[in-house]
Design a protein around this motif. Structure first.
Motif, PDB file in Angstrom:
ATOM      1  N   TRP A 145       0.832  -1.209   0.000  1.00  0.00           N
ATOM      2  CA  TRP A 145       0.000   0.000   0.000  1.00  0.00           C
ATOM      3  C   TRP A 145       0.868   1.261   0.000  1.00  0.00           C
ATOM      4  CZ3 TRP A 145      -5.568  -0.092   0.569  1.00  0.00           C
ATOM      5  CH2 TRP A 145      -6.091  -1.390   0.634  1.00  0.00           C
ATOM      6  N   LEU A 146       1.833   1.315  -0.910  1.00  0.00           N
ATOM      7  CA  LEU A 146       2.717   2.471  -0.994  1.00  0.00           C
ATOM      8  C   LEU A 146       1.995   3.628  -1.683  1.00  0.00           C
ATOM      9  CD1 LEU A 146       5.634   3.354  -0.326  1.00  0.00           C
ATOM     10  CD2 LEU A 146       6.273   2.647  -2.647  1.00  0.00           C
ATOM     11  N   GLU A 147       2.254   4.839  -1.186  1.00  0.00           N
ATOM     12  CA  GLU A 147       1.647   6.034  -1.762  1.00  0.00           C
ATOM     13  C   GLU A 147       1.995   6.148  -3.246  1.00  0.00           C
ATOM     14  OE1 GLU A 147      -0.320   8.365  -0.569  1.00  0.00           O
ATOM     15  OE2 GLU A 147      -0.410   7.794   1.548  1.00  0.00           O
ATOM     16  N   PRO A 148       1.065   6.635  -4.069  1.00  0.00           N
ATOM     17  CA  PRO A 148       1.302   6.702  -5.520  1.00  0.00           C
ATOM     18  C   PRO A 148       2.550   7.490  -5.902  1.00  0.00           C
ATOM     19  CG  PRO A 148      -1.017   7.056  -5.043  1.00  0.00           C
ATOM     20  CD  PRO A 148      -0.309   7.027  -3.727  1.00  0.00           C
ATOM     21  N   GLY A 149       2.809   8.626  -5.239  1.00  0.00           N
ATOM     22  CA  GLY A 149       3.979   9.422  -5.587  1.00  0.00           C
ATOM     23  C   GLY A 149       5.282   8.681  -5.333  1.00  0.00           C
ATOM     24  N   ASP A 150       5.366   7.997  -4.187  1.00  0.00           N
ATOM     25  CA  ASP A 150       6.572   7.227  -3.873  1.00  0.00           C
ATOM     26  C   ASP A 150       6.713   6.042  -4.818  1.00  0.00           C
ATOM     27  OD1 ASP A 150       7.180   8.940  -1.801  1.00  0.00           O
ATOM     28  OD2 ASP A 150       6.295   7.676  -0.243  1.00  0.00           O
TER      29      ASP A 150
END
Length: 276
Positions: A59-64
């Motif tokens: 569930w990594l943030e889209p930007g990262d």
């Protein structure tokens, strides 16, 4: 040390503040075993070990996630700070678990080059690097000598503006006379500014705007034979004398996976890197 991972091209580091689900930072030893007919074991080991890093996030943030995808697929965004030139080449990784960003042999004052030119350079004055005990070397310093520590590839150690960097000169130096200094540089290697203290063994400074690299510098402040082992370069932590150098080597992505999470746009990302 830094509590979060920083990764990217020098001058374009990005902080990944989400903790990885799994994380392996074991060095590759490359030891080969041979067993004789009598059952005896012989090993062959190279003189140097290579660092590997493996990270995995859920569930990594889209930007990262997009940043890591660009690095893995070698799809460059903007060039280095202030430059339109694409930044091809190896990555910089500031490992959150590293206590000392100096190279392991550099921190231990083990040099394979005459005069210690693989680890140090003279900024002012004169320096002679002499064999000492075991594999270590010591410095023959002039009174006005200041020495800089070399990164293996770049003009300094990768940083990002706002990072708090601390530098401890070798503990063998007299702290009442020593100078500890941080030279900040832009992404193209040009000098930016200096943070320095005299009469102390530790200096702490905040990377200014435009800073992409830092070079640690120091001088014992007297003509003396003094050790070069035990120095420590840290980020967001107090330096520890004689800490094992983990280094901050250039790295390349060797494996990568991108699996969309159950709830878009979050992504499950894994990335493997090797020292190059």
């Amino acid at each position: 040390m830094a509590r979060n991972l920083w990764i990217g091209k020098p001058g374009l580091l990005r902080e990944i503040d989400q903790a990885a689900k799994s994380w392996d930072r074991s060095a590759e030893l490359n030891v080969t075993e041979f067993k004789s007919l009598e059952g005896r074991i012989t090993t062959i080991a190279p003189p140097r070990t290579v660092r590997r890093l493996k990270f995995s996030w859920d569930w990594l943030e889209p930007g990262d996630a997009q940043h890591l995808t660009r690095l893995a697929r070698r799809v460059n965004g903007p060039g280095l700070q202030g430059s339109p030139t694409p930044s091809y080449g190896p990555l910089a990784v500031v490992d959150p678990a590293s206590v000392n960003l100096l190279g392991p042999y550099q921190a231990a004052a083990q040099s394979s080059e005459p005069g210690g030119t693989d680890h140090w350079f003279t900024v002012t004055g004169s320096l002679g690097v002499l064999p000492y005990t075991g594999d270590t070397v010591i410095g023959d310093f002039g009174e006005a000598t200041r020495v800089g520590w070399k990164h293996g590839l770049w003009t300094g150690w990768p940083v990002a503006p706002g990072m708090r960097v601390s530098w401890q000169v070798p503990p063998d130096w007299n702290p009442a006379l020593a100078t500890a200094q941080l030279d900040w540089k832009r992404a193209d290697g040009t000098y930016l500014s200096t943070t320095a203290v005299t009469g102390a063994s530790v200096v702490t400074g905040t990377a200014p705007a435009e800073a992409a690299f830092v070079t640690p510098v120091g001088g014992p402040g007297e003509a003396v034979l003094a050790g070069l082992a035990g120095a420590c370069l840290t980020i967001d932590a107090d330096p520890v004398a004689y800490a094992l150098g983990d280094g901050c080597p250039p790295m390349t992505v060797t494996a990568y996976s991108d699996v969309p999470a159950a709830r878009l746009p979050y992504r499950n990302i894994s990335i493997d890197l090797v020292e190059v």
